[in-house]
Design an enzyme around this catalytic site. Structure first.
Site, PDB file in Angstrom:
ATOM      1  N   ASP A 150      28.253  51.745  52.134  1.00  0.00           N
ATOM      2  CA  ASP A 150      27.190  51.322  52.660  1.00  0.00           C
ATOM      3  C   ASP A 150      27.938  49.919  52.112  1.00  0.00           C
ATOM      4  OD1 ASP A 150      25.076  51.177  53.526  1.00  0.00           O
ATOM      5  OD2 ASP A 150      23.933  50.616  51.316  1.00  0.00           O
ATOM      6  N   THR A 164      26.072  46.897  52.045  1.00  0.00           N
ATOM      7  CA  THR A 164      25.115  46.517  50.627  1.00  0.00           C
ATOM      8  C   THR A 164      25.448  47.223  49.417  1.00  0.00           C
ATOM      9  OG1 THR A 164      23.573  45.968  52.108  1.00  0.00           O
ATOM     10  CG2 THR A 164      22.328  45.937  49.724  1.00  0.00           C
ATOM     11  N   ASP A 172      24.043  52.347  46.956  1.00  0.00           N
ATOM     12  CA  ASP A 172      22.575  52.342  46.030  1.00  0.00           C
ATOM     13  C   ASP A 172      21.166  52.131  46.899  1.00  0.00           C
ATOM     14  OD1 ASP A 172      22.403  49.812  47.924  1.00  0.00           O
ATOM     15  OD2 ASP A 172      23.212  48.393  46.263  1.00  0.00           O
TER      16      ASP A 172
END
Length: 850
Positions: free
Chosen positions: A328, A330, A572
């Site tokens: 991902d 981010t 996250d």
């Protein structure tokens, strides 16, 4: 599940929990005295949170096994017969078990300490103020503050004004979000996907609906392990062979001593029993399972020292099998910290009240990092009072708030991804401007307005067709300094990297280019095909994906797994939960929500993306060493079985005493294998562990057995040598052949391995030259022709073993991978993952299952 929730809610309203609700509704929460009263009464939310096996389970797993039972029975038999010198294998079995217990306990202690530090925490209101406490300290009637990304750790009753979207898949297996409104029960184990609000604790600890599920989910468990599955097959075969081989061997030893009647009558049955025990014990690979457990435990311990929490020890093996890493954006490429950048006009004349709307969205800093950044840029002491609101959802990609007509910001304001918010033709210009901003790498949100409230559909809220564009807000993300080097490492190691993000594809592509990953555009996930086969082809061909919903992340991971890949997923955010659960290995960052950490098998506690190469290296080290050690143990099992069976069929005296085999096991297998199991380095794992191991172990074991039987038969039958001389010659021959098996399995050699092998050969020399050792183990240097025969047979056997190793190095034409770890030297093309084309599409080798 909603039915169960309603029934529990009713029970809570009419039961003992009800009296505490009034104070909670007042907003003050429980007082310190009330918390103490409940805690002293034992009404706390204590649930099992062990990430590893209990001490009792560790002891049972290492002691109470079938093979240990056989070893124990043989050990007691020899002690009863007064043959304590031949019972040395019992000490070896005890030491093996102790080593396994100690190593796994050390790993358990380290992992449990980290688990305590990383245990889920809950925000509660007590004495009128917020407190962050361990979830195990929750008590009934506590007032809990909930936000998107939180994991529910007790049964709660949702208070008024707190609509939520909840993932109950850990409880029901259904991944679709469930809407929760006033008075609904939130069950322990649920994950908050969207919304925020407050709830009262209804039940805690063993009284919760999901207690057993939550406890079992956090207990030590074994991931899908090809190593363990392969060894299990070997142990099953050995178990079936033990009894018939023992009967055949016992009969041969009794016949060699003059027949059953003569042996029993003369007392010669005792050496016959000793010979039978020697054959039985030689067949059992005592230390193989131990070395596997030790390698996994030490791998987990080493990772713990690098601030990596391994929630399942056997997940270390999965690390070595990973050939696709999904990221991902981010928290991996970017640090996850977001800073407000600028405002950009999206309409001709901004609707009045837009700033008040932005201030409202930014006032709830708990909702997301983007909201927190807006709150810093547009602070407000008291935001406007909302008539209604829709919390942000990763699936919808927007949130909204509705204010009264007479307020400073009348109407409904929608904030979200431009593609989700700007759907009308009148927003074409604003949409183009948003695309241009996103292509620069800025995270871009759109603010739109409509005078009317949204349609009343709490289950599936939707936007009206004519939303007026008002403003564009851009945010900057800081890139991780280690991102470029880490991505380069994975490319070199043949691990395909897929960036899967919910952000705009243009933003994803711009950020990826800034770290040297990819040069083209990101694939827009809104155009992903529905057909499973086409989806597999798309995810195989593309490396960058944007505008991906949580369910699409999961679908992409599943498509990669259907293609035969072993997939690791890092994330996250709560929007990563579904994909992390489906990945072979879920890795959560330190900034991850509690829900994300709960489903991940590993957590990077310091959030350093650069830890991932070390994490993968550790997995490769562990599995490479396990496979190397298995070659030695399985070769020993093969030659011991062949010698035992042929001795029984040919009615020969067993060539060894148990003590002689114990000495050889310690010198050529036990101690060297223990050190080899902890060696650094390793290549990417290819499927087919058992086939590769047997491809070497079977021919090498047969060659060894033939050599030993030839020397023993000559000495016993034609050479006219004494039994002691025949056993010494067989022991010397086996020692030299077993030593060469170890040399072959240890390649490529390094300084440490050379020292280990030199120590082994030195030990063999001392065994046959030191008087004390000669006397204890009843060995002597063979003389004359017997010595020459032993040397010639050993040399020929070593050549045959070398040929077996070279045969094992031949590439597997079906998989494209070599047959064993004997082939890969450091820095070889195979170890580095082959050509660029092979690295980008490693699927063909992994489709085939063993």
């Amino acid at each position: 599940m909603p039915t169960a929730g309603k029934s529990e809610a009713a029970a809570g309203e009419n039961g003992a929990a009800a009296p505490g609700l009034d104070s909670c509704h007042a907003g003050a929460g429980l007082s310190t005295a009330e918390v103490r009263e409940r805690t002293l009464a034992g009404r706390v939310n204590s649930v099992p949170t062990a990430t590893s096996r209990s001490i009792g389970e560790i002891v049972r797993a290492n002691v109470f096994t079938l093979f240990n039972a056989v070893v124990g029975g043989c050990f007691i038999l020899l002690l009863v017969l007064g043959q304590w010198r031949d019972a040395l294998f019992g000490l070896s079995a005890v030491s093996n078990s102790l080593i396994g217990i100690v190593q796994e306990y050390r790993a358990k202690r380290s992992l449990d300490q980290l688990a305590i530090l990383e245990a889920a925490r809950t925000t509660v209101v007590r004495n009128g103020g917020r407190e962050l406490i361990p979830s195990g300290e929750l008590v009934p009637d506590d007032l809990v503050v909930l936000n998107a990304g939180d994991q529910v750790t007790a049964d709660l009753v949702l208070l008024a004004g707190s609509p939520l979207e909840v993932d109950e898949s850990l409880l029901t297996g259904e991944s679709e979000p469930v809407a929760k409104a006033d008075g609904d029960v939130l069950l322990s184990g649920s994950l908050i996907l969207a919304g925020n609000g407050r709830a009262v604790v209804l039940k805690v600890g063993p009284d919760t609906f999901a207690y057993r599920l939550a406890a079992e989910a956090r207990r030590f468990s074994l991931v899908t392990s090809e190593i363990r599955r392969g060894l299990g097959k070997v142990f099953a075969v050995i178990s079936w062979l033990l009894l018939p081989t023992a009967l055949l061997l016992t009969n041969a030893q009794m016949q060699d001593q003059g027949g059953w009647a003569g042996a029993i009558g003369s007392g010669r049955w005792i050496p016959a029993a000793v010979g039978a025990v020697a054959g039985i014990m030689a067949m059992i690979p005592l230390g193989l399972l131990l070395m596997t457990s030790v390698a996994f435990a030490v791998g987990g311990l080493r990772l713990a020292r690098q601030q990596v929490l391994v929630q399942e020890l056997a997940a270390v093996e999965v690390l070595a099998r990973v050939d696709v890493l999904c990221l991902d954006k981010t928290g991996t490429l970017s640090s996850g910290s977001i800073v407000f950048d600028a405002l950009h006009g999206a309409g001709t004349i901004p609707a009045p009240g837009w700033q008040a709307a932005v201030e409202w969205f930014g006032a709830n800093a708990d909702a997301s990092s983007t909201s927190a950044a807006m709150g810093v840029a547009f602070p407000v002491p008291v935001p406007l009072q909302a008539l209604d609101s829709v919390p942000f959802s990763s699936a919808r990609k927007w949130s909204s708030v509705t204010f009264a007509p007479e307020s400073a910001a009348p109407g409904t304001w929608v904030l979200g991804a431009p593609d989700a918010v700007f759907g009308s033709p009148r927003a074409a210009e604003a949409h183009g401007k948003a695309a241009a901003l996103a292509s620069t790498g800025l995270r871009t949100l759109a603010l739109a307005h409509t005078p009317a409230p949204l349609p009343p559909d709490t289950a599936n809220p939707c936007l009206p067709a004519e939303l007026a564009p008002v403003m564009l807000l851009t945010f900057r993300e800081s890139l991780r300094a280690d991102a470029a080097a880490t991505l380069d490492y994975f490319r070199q190691q043949g691990v395909a990297v897929k960036v899967i993000s919910g952000d705009d594809p243009r933003t994803v592509a711009a950020l990826a280019r800034s770290v040297g990953f990819g040069s083209g555009e990101a694939y827009d996930a809104r155009t992903l095909p529905d057909d499973p086969l086409r989806l597999e082809e798309t995810v195989e061909a593309q490396s960058l994906f944007g505008s991906v919903t949580p369910s699409q992340k999961r679908d992409l991971v599943l498509a990669l797994k259907r293609r035969g890949h072993t997939v690791a997923m890092t994330g996250d955010g709560v929007n990563d939960v579904l994909a992390l659960k489906e990945a072979d290995l879920g890795i959560a960052m330190d900034s991850a929500s509690p829900a994300t950490k709960a489903v991940a098998r590993m957590v990077l506690l310091d959030g350093r993306f650069e830890r991932l190469p070390a994490v993968v290296d550790e997995g490769r080290r562990a599995i490479s060493n396990i496979e190397r050690v298995s070659l030695v143990f399985l070769s020993k099992t093969v030659y011991a079985t062949v010698i035992s069976v042929m001795t029984g069929v040919l009615v020969l005296a067993f060539p060894f005493l148990p003590r002689q085999l114990s000495a050889l096991d310690g010198l050529t297998i036990g101690l060297p294998a223990f050190f080899l199991a902890l060696q650094p380095g390793g290549q990417r794992y290819a499927p087919g562990f058992l086939r590769r191991s047997l491809a070497f172990a079977v021919p090498a074991g047969i060659c060894t057995a033939v050599g030993v039987l030839a020397v023993s038969a000559y000495a016993q039958t034609w050479g006219g040598h004494s039994q002691d001389a025949a056993q010494s010659a067989a022991t010397l021959t086996l020692g030299l052949l077993a030593a060469w098996i170890l040399v072959t399995a240890s390649r490529p050699l390094n300084r440490t391995k050379v020292l280990i092998l030199a120590g082994m050969y030195a030990g063999l020399v001392l065994l046959f030259t030191v008087p004390l050792a000669q006397d204890f183990f009843r060995v002597e240097w063979p003389t004359g022709g017997l010595l020459i025969l032993s040397a010639v047979v050993a040399a020929a056997g070593c050549i045959a073993i070398e040929l077996a190793a070279r045969f094992g190095r031949r590439p597997d034409t079906r998989s494209g991978f070599p047959l064993g770890p004997l082939t890969l030297d450091a820095g070889s093309p195979e170890r580095d993952g082959g050509t660029a084309g092979q690295r980008q599409n490693p699927a063909p080798h992994s489709r085939r299952q063993e």
